[in-house]
Design an enzyme around this catalytic site. Structure first.
Site, mmCIF file in Angstrom:
data_model
loop_
_atom_site.group_PDB
_atom_site.id
_atom_site.type_symbol
_atom_site.label_atom_id
_atom_site.label_comp_id
_atom_site.label_asym_id
_atom_site.label_seq_id
_atom_site.Cartn_x
_atom_site.Cartn_y
_atom_site.Cartn_z
ATOM 1 C CG HIS A 107 -2.096 -0.903 1.105
ATOM 2 N ND1 HIS A 107 -3.275 -0.694 1.762
ATOM 3 C CD2 HIS A 107 -2.266 -2.030 0.384
ATOM 4 C CE1 HIS A 107 -4.138 -1.654 1.445
ATOM 5 N NE2 HIS A 107 -3.538 -2.484 0.620
ATOM 6 C CE1 TYR B 8 -5.427 4.164 8.070
ATOM 7 C CE2 TYR B 8 -6.009 4.297 10.403
ATOM 8 C CZ TYR B 8 -5.288 3.724 9.382
ATOM 9 O OH TYR B 8 -4.417 2.700 9.663
ATOM 10 C CE1 TYR C 79 -1.534 4.099 8.999
ATOM 11 C CE2 TYR C 79 -0.250 2.822 7.426
ATOM 12 C CZ TYR C 79 -1.410 3.002 8.174
ATOM 13 O OH TYR C 79 -2.417 2.079 8.096
HETATM 14 C C1 PHB Z 1 -6.424 -3.893 10.131
HETATM 15 O O1 PHB Z 1 -6.445 -4.142 8.908
HETATM 16 O O2 PHB Z 1 -6.837 -4.706 10.951
HETATM 17 C C2 PHB Z 1 -5.928 -2.581 10.606
HETATM 18 C C3 PHB Z 1 -5.322 -1.719 9.709
HETATM 19 C C4 PHB Z 1 -4.859 -0.481 10.139
HETATM 20 C C5 PHB Z 1 -5.022 -0.110 11.465
HETATM 21 C C6 PHB Z 1 -5.616 -0.977 12.370
HETATM 22 C C7 PHB Z 1 -6.070 -2.212 11.945
HETATM 23 O O3 PHB Z 1 -4.615 1.121 11.868
#
Ligand code: PHB
Length: 390
Positions: A74, A200, A384
């Site tokens: 990603h 998000y 990130y």
């Molecule tokens: C997930 O895919 O479970 C996931 C991805 C990103 C996050 C938390 C959980 O910040």
């Protein structure tokens, strides 16, 4: 029954198994124990994002190249607020991407690699206790036989409810933590992807996260009250809530399907210091937990054991016990950056109970500052991807 080994590891999650693997590459033997069965661990749904360094650690140290084959790179995420998506392009900003590769698969790869390489991992044990002064782990194995593992060093990789952590005398330890007045309602749905990258979403009804798993199953979350009972929510109500949180004038909607798994996940920010006490070293969730909004938990655990394996090698192979003193300070430098990042993402994106109009408009101003400026976006991308400047 008595076994002698160099490093006794409590906890066969990613931290414990990866440490055992890294040590074995340098000829250091270890025994790993866990009170859960292998099946229990495999059937627990966990988070899904690996930093590029974490994926490389799995591939380059010979655990498995499955992450590079079956994982999905990603190159960015979408921050969605005011009903619009704003992409943060990791590749353009910091030259790295992350991998969507579920923690369960990381666990399976590590457990397979340990058994392939003749590692000693004992699942399904009970009545575990540890002795730090004369380092040893005592437990009853899955056949009901009392066991003792004597070792030179003990590692507590036994998760957020660590029993090893309790061995550090109260007078010598500090627990720093923050609780949040919300939790996540997590689902797995049998449906195609709703988006190619993670979304998000900030919304007046609270946070939502749209993640993925496979072509046929997807992972999604939405902010809920910490006391929410997942069982009383119908599929329709869950979809209504998720759709409302991502809705906007661009017409973005989620592809719905049957909900095959639902759990309420509570979380907090937590750091236990020091990470070393005598012969005991703590790693992963035993030493620190983060809210999941920054996708840092598993990555921090792997970063811990990368440092830990190095200092343990120096201590045991080069007789340099002082090396162990470096572990905590080196690991904690990263831990606290990740704590800040996870706290920041969490408070920027969630609806805070009792928030005033000022609070909400300030949050939107913050989101616009981040998405509208290269400096702001790069700060998020560094956190990130875990590509923090040294
Ligand atoms: C997930 O895919 O479970 C996931 C991805 C990103 C996050 C938390 C959980 O910040």
């Amino acid at each position: 029954m008595m076994t002698r080994t160099q490093v006794g590891i409590v906890g066969a999650g990613p931290a414990g198994l990866m440490l055992s693997h890294l040590l074995s590459l340098n000829g250091i033997d270890s025994v790993v124990i866990d009170n859960r069965t292998r099946l229990e661990i495999e059937n627990t749904v966990r988070a899904g994002i690996l930093e590029a360094d974490s994926a490389r650690l799995l591939a380059d140290t010979g655990v498995s190249d499955r992450v590079l084959r079956d994982g999905h790179p990603h190159e960015g995420i979408d921050l969605r607020f005011g009903g619009e998506s704003h992409r943060i392009d990791f590749r353009a900003l910091v030259g790295e991407s992350v991998w969507l590769y579920p923690q369960t698969d990381v666990f399976v790869d590590l457990a397979n690699a340990r058994s392939r390489d003749g590692g000693d991992v004992r699942f399904g044990v009970r009545d575990t206790c540890v002795d730090v002064d004369a380092p040893a782990i005592r437990f009853v194995d899955s056949d009901g036989v009392a066991q003792e593992v004597r070792c030179d060093l003990l590692v507590g990789a036994d998760g957020s409810r660590s029993i090893c952590r309790d061995q550090v005398p109260e007078a010598l330890r500090t627990f720093s933590f923050r609780e949040y007045p919300f939790a996540w309602f997590g689902i797995i749905t049998q449906a195609p992807r709703s988006a190619e990258e993670l979304v998000y979403a900030h919304s007046p009804r609270g946070f939502a996260l749209i993640s993925q798993r496979t072509e046929t199953h997807q992972r999604m979350y939405f902010q809920c009250g910490p006391e929410t009972d997942a069982a009383v929510w119908s599929d329709d109500r869950i979809w209504e809530e998720l759709q409302a949180r991502v809705a906007g004038p661009d017409g973005f909607t989620l592809k719905e399907g049957p909900i095959t798994e639902r759990t309420v996940l509570r979380f907090r920010s937590f750091v236990a210091e020091p990470m070393r006490y005598g012969n005991l070293l703590l790693a992963g969730d035993a030493a620190h937990t983060v809210p999941p909004t920054g996708a840092k938990g598993l990555n921090l655990a792997l970063a811990d054991v990368r440092v830990l394996s190095e200092v343990v090698e120096r201590a045991l192979l080069k007789n340099d016990r002082d090396a162990l003193d470096e572990y905590g300070p080196r690991a904690l430098a990263r831990v606290w950056k990740a704590q800040h990042f996870s706290y920041w993402m969490t408070t920027m994106l969630h609806a805070l109970p009792g928030a005033t109009d000022f609070d909400v408009r300030r949050q939107l101003g913050e989101l616009r500052s981040v998405t509208g400026s290269e400096a702001g976006s790069r700060f998020l991308a560094e956190g990130y991807t875990g590509c923090w400047p040294a």
